[in-house]
Design a protein around this motif. Sequence first.
Motif, short mmCIF file in Angstrom:
data_model
loop_
_atom_site.label_atom_id
_atom_site.label_comp_id
_atom_site.label_asym_id
_atom_site.label_seq_id
_atom_site.Cartn_x
_atom_site.Cartn_y
_atom_site.Cartn_z
N LEU A 214 0.83 -1.19 0.00
CA LEU A 214 0.00 0.00 0.00
C LEU A 214 0.87 1.26 0.00
O LEU A 214 1.68 1.46 0.89
N GLY A 215 0.73 2.08 -1.06
CA GLY A 215 1.49 3.32 -1.12
C GLY A 215 2.91 3.16 -1.64
O GLY A 215 3.64 4.14 -1.70
N ALA A 216 3.29 1.93 -1.99
CA ALA A 216 4.66 1.71 -2.47
C ALA A 216 4.89 2.48 -3.77
O ALA A 216 4.04 2.49 -4.67
N GLY B 218 -2.80 4.03 -7.15
CA GLY B 218 -1.79 3.06 -7.56
C GLY B 218 -2.28 2.15 -8.66
O GLY B 218 -1.58 1.90 -9.65
N PHE B 219 -3.52 1.63 -8.51
CA PHE B 219 -4.04 0.73 -9.54
C PHE B 219 -4.30 1.50 -10.83
O PHE B 219 -4.05 0.98 -11.92
N ALA B 220 -4.80 2.74 -10.71
CA ALA B 220 -5.09 3.51 -11.92
C ALA B 220 -3.84 3.75 -12.74
O ALA B 220 -3.84 3.61 -13.97
N VAL B 221 -2.73 4.09 -12.08
CA VAL B 221 -1.47 4.30 -12.79
C VAL B 221 -1.01 3.01 -13.46
O VAL B 221 -0.69 2.99 -14.66
N ALA B 222 -1.00 1.92 -12.68
CA ALA B 222 -0.49 0.66 -13.22
C ALA B 222 -1.35 0.14 -14.36
O ALA B 222 -0.83 -0.35 -15.37
#
Length: 413
Positions: A117-119, A178-182
């Motif tokens: 989380l937040g990595a 994070g998921f949106a970027v990936a």
Amino acid sequence: MNNKTNIPKDTESKNEVLVRVQGLSKKFCKDFKTSLWYGVKDLANGMLGRGYETGLRPKEFWAVKDVSFELRRGECLGLIGHNGAGKSTLLKLLNGLIYPDGGQIDITGRVGALIELGAGFNPILSGRENIYNNGAVLGFSRQEIDDRLEDIIAFAELEEFIDMPVQHYSSGMKVRLGFAVAAQMEPDVLIIDEVLAVGDLGFVLKCFKRIDTILPKTAIVFVSHSMPMVSRICNEVILLEDGKVRFQGTEVAKGIDLYYTRFSNNETNVVFNDGTIELESVFIEGERNENSEIASVNWNSDLKINFKFKLKRKVKSFPFFKVIIFDKEQRPVGVLTENDENFDFTLDNDIIRFSVFHQNLQLSKGVYSINILVSEGKIRAPLLRQNDIAKFQIIHELDIWPPFLLSAKFISR
């Protein structure tokens, strides 16, 4: 020591192998000071050209041992196993955060990872600035990030907060960003570790829809303790146990069943006992394999539980017995109706024997545990409360989130 190798992307072939892992192993030391000493020795040996010690030294253990697999474009590999099985270590090895002590990792193309989380976020930078940072790490140009920026912000549903420092984001907001970027950057290899468990159901469903969209173009390594999630998107599964592969193959349902059987530890937990009555034994009728004592019960079949109690002292009235069913996450999902005061128990030398019978059990696939509550009188004064006295496994081809899979008929009108 062999480490990770990134092979330049050169083809969009559907059958292209994007991740190749051969004999991967990683060991850790249980003691911090000893670990520092071993690190100094390994560094000195490396500088002198002597090589590293490949075996285990005192206080060391294998976090991952001899894992091998191939993952092609369009495939999703599910990594499952209980806490401490080696899943997160394996993901950190794949992402290059730590180096292996043995084996080889070959990855083709860009890698996007959500392993903590937040990595990968800088907490003092805004969400917008972190998007550009993460995109650059993935190898995208500023123009490519610009082209995807609005889609990323919209997917994350963070339009109002995108210029706020990430350190002020909630855990759910960090997951969404994070998921949106990936996912919107569409990397060749996407690594997801448990983080979707933090998001709300609506966002999780949106993530799965996005995964369905990008999966033909990428390869996904997915880690979760939610077997319905694994069953939903994975076409291959690896079950890890103590760092070793216990099961590997395309029979995802079989791997999930083996995962569930690891809950068959029958240690009891007496919450309350006033000394009146004691549980001697409990037996759930069903099929059992040679590797587990847990009973397997087919969905929509009958559940029969045999009990044996011992009375330690006389009671004013015969006890009431209540059976409570919990799921594997220890959430209560049901209770069986208790006996009435006129029930004729089998009583022999202060030993009480009886069976509890429930027809057409329609709990969804998974492992469930039994708690017992024994009480007496109109106010149901407690005599005994004992948790996790036995477990059973519901067998069905479907993995779903809700605890009940209810039989239904569809009628045309």
